[in-house]
Scaffold this motif. Sequence first.
Motif, short mmCIF file in Angstrom:
data_model
loop_
_atom_site.label_atom_id
_atom_site.label_comp_id
_atom_site.label_asym_id
_atom_site.label_seq_id
_atom_site.Cartn_x
_atom_site.Cartn_y
_atom_site.Cartn_z
N PRO A 106 0.63 -1.13 0.38
CA PRO A 106 -0.14 0.11 -0.03
C PRO A 106 1.05 0.83 0.08
CG PRO A 106 0.08 -0.62 2.24
CD PRO A 106 0.60 -2.06 1.36
N PRO A 107 0.30 2.02 -0.12
CA PRO A 107 0.96 3.98 0.14
C PRO A 107 1.60 3.92 1.11
CG PRO A 107 -1.06 3.38 -0.12
CD PRO A 107 -1.46 2.84 -0.99
N HIS A 108 1.14 3.35 3.03
CA HIS A 108 1.19 3.57 3.71
C HIS A 108 2.51 2.47 4.25
CE1 HIS A 108 -0.99 6.71 4.70
NE2 HIS A 108 -2.18 5.99 2.84
N SER A 109 3.60 2.66 4.00
CA SER A 109 4.78 1.66 4.79
C SER A 109 4.06 1.58 6.36
CB SER A 109 6.41 2.59 4.61
OG SER A 109 6.20 3.22 5.60
N THR A 110 3.33 2.40 7.10
CA THR A 110 3.34 2.26 7.72
C THR A 110 2.03 2.03 8.55
OG1 THR A 110 5.10 3.53 8.76
CG2 THR A 110 3.16 2.40 10.65
N ILE A 111 1.38 0.68 8.98
CA ILE A 111 -0.55 0.91 8.74
C ILE A 111 -0.04 0.51 10.54
CG2 ILE A 111 -1.79 -1.05 8.57
CD1 ILE A 111 -0.37 -1.98 6.34
N LEU A 112 -1.27 1.27 11.47
CA LEU A 112 -1.68 0.77 12.38
C LEU A 112 -3.10 2.16 12.85
CD1 LEU A 112 -1.63 4.36 13.80
CD2 LEU A 112 1.29 3.33 13.29
N ASN A 138 -5.68 6.26 11.75
CA ASN A 138 -6.12 5.31 11.05
C ASN A 138 -5.25 4.99 9.72
OD1 ASN A 138 -7.07 2.96 9.82
ND2 ASN A 138 -9.46 4.11 9.14
N VAL A 139 -3.98 4.93 10.36
CA VAL A 139 -2.81 4.78 8.87
C VAL A 139 -2.33 3.64 8.67
CG1 VAL A 139 -0.79 4.68 8.27
CG2 VAL A 139 -1.40 6.24 10.72
N GLY A 140 -2.77 4.12 7.09
CA GLY A 140 -3.43 2.46 5.90
C GLY A 140 -4.75 2.62 5.79
N GLY A 141 -5.55 3.20 6.71
CA GLY A 141 -7.02 3.08 5.62
C GLY A 141 -7.63 1.48 5.92
N GLY A 142 -6.87 0.84 7.42
CA GLY A 142 -8.17 -0.75 7.67
C GLY A 142 -8.84 -1.26 8.72
N TYR A 143 -9.03 0.47 9.30
CA TYR A 143 -9.68 -0.21 9.88
C TYR A 143 -11.22 0.81 10.02
CZ TYR A 143 -13.10 0.27 14.69
OH TYR A 143 -13.38 0.08 15.83
N ASN A 144 -12.74 -0.31 10.45
CA ASN A 144 -13.69 0.17 9.77
C ASN A 144 -14.48 1.59 10.77
OD1 ASN A 144 -16.46 1.02 8.82
ND2 ASN A 144 -16.68 0.01 7.31
N SER A 145 -14.56 2.41 11.17
CA SER A 145 -15.46 2.55 12.98
C SER A 145 -16.64 2.14 12.88
CB SER A 145 -15.38 4.62 13.16
OG SER A 145 -15.36 5.16 11.59
N ALA A 146 -17.23 2.26 11.45
CA ALA A 146 -18.96 2.04 11.31
C ALA A 146 -19.49 0.21 11.28
CB ALA A 146 -19.14 2.42 10.21
N SER A 147 -18.01 -0.45 11.21
CA SER A 147 -18.53 -1.83 11.52
C SER A 147 -17.39 -2.05 12.94
CB SER A 147 -18.09 -2.99 9.80
OG SER A 147 -16.83 -2.93 10.12
N SER A 239 -6.67 -1.53 18.96
CA SER A 239 -6.01 -0.64 18.82
C SER A 239 -4.82 -1.76 17.89
CB SER A 239 -4.86 0.24 19.15
OG SER A 239 -4.42 -0.66 20.26
N GLY A 240 -4.27 -1.15 16.94
CA GLY A 240 -3.43 -2.34 16.32
C GLY A 240 -2.67 -1.82 15.21
N VAL A 241 -1.54 -2.57 15.15
CA VAL A 241 -0.75 -2.14 14.80
C VAL A 241 0.74 -3.06 13.27
CG1 VAL A 241 1.65 -2.38 16.25
CG2 VAL A 241 1.65 -1.04 14.36
#
Length: 246
Positions: A106-112, A138-147, A239-241
């Motif tokens: 992905p465009p972000h080398s860091t995901i958290l 939400n770096v990398g866009g992995g978390y969905n706050s709706a679900s 949280s997650g990283v």
Amino acid sequence: MKVQHKYLVLFYALSFVFGDEPHFKTRFDYDEQLLEKMIRMEFQYEQWEKRINESLGKLEKQRTSIQTDLEVLRNEREEFDKHVNETMKHMQQVSKLKDSQQLSKPPHSTILFRARKVADYTLSTANQIIIFSEMLSNVGGGYNSASGKFTAPVVGTYLFTVSLCPIRGKSIFYKIVVKDDVVANGHTYDVAGFLCVSGNAIVQLDANDVVYVKSTYSADVLVQSGLHDSFDSKSNSFSGVLLHSI
């Protein structure tokens, strides 16, 4: 006197006739000498021929040895060229693989991500997904706050942490779920005081694997209003990283 003179003349005459004659070489003598010379020359020729053959034999051995060495060098060169070609081919394959892996990242080398504040504090339904609605990052866009679900953008090793605070006299039973499998769980029951429970899990995920937290007891109730200050209710967090991409 005349008789003596007569015999003396006869003696000289006979001496002249029967004395040593001058020695002259005959044709036989010349032929004999010529034959001897030819024999000596033939012997010398044989010696020369023998030396020449010995020298030719040595040269032939040297030529054979040189040809053998050249053949060994030729084989070694072929093996070297083959090894170089295989190495270059392998390096090209590794380079292509690295390029493809770089393109898949992905465009972000860091995901958290980090989220807090629970959408439904009563958690009245068993096996209910706990949705943390306020995103702090939400770096990398992995978390969905709706679900309330995190979807892994890339393959790698991840660390997830959850913190939950039930109200006084209530309980919380939770599980961290990865691909519908429970990887961590915890609980606190009938809390007399003010207590928070936390847990974590380190897991390896494939791209698009889903992670979430769920409550497993219908009587679970989390802190909504502050106990001593307004920050207490925000202690409920998820949280997650990404620790290491593969």
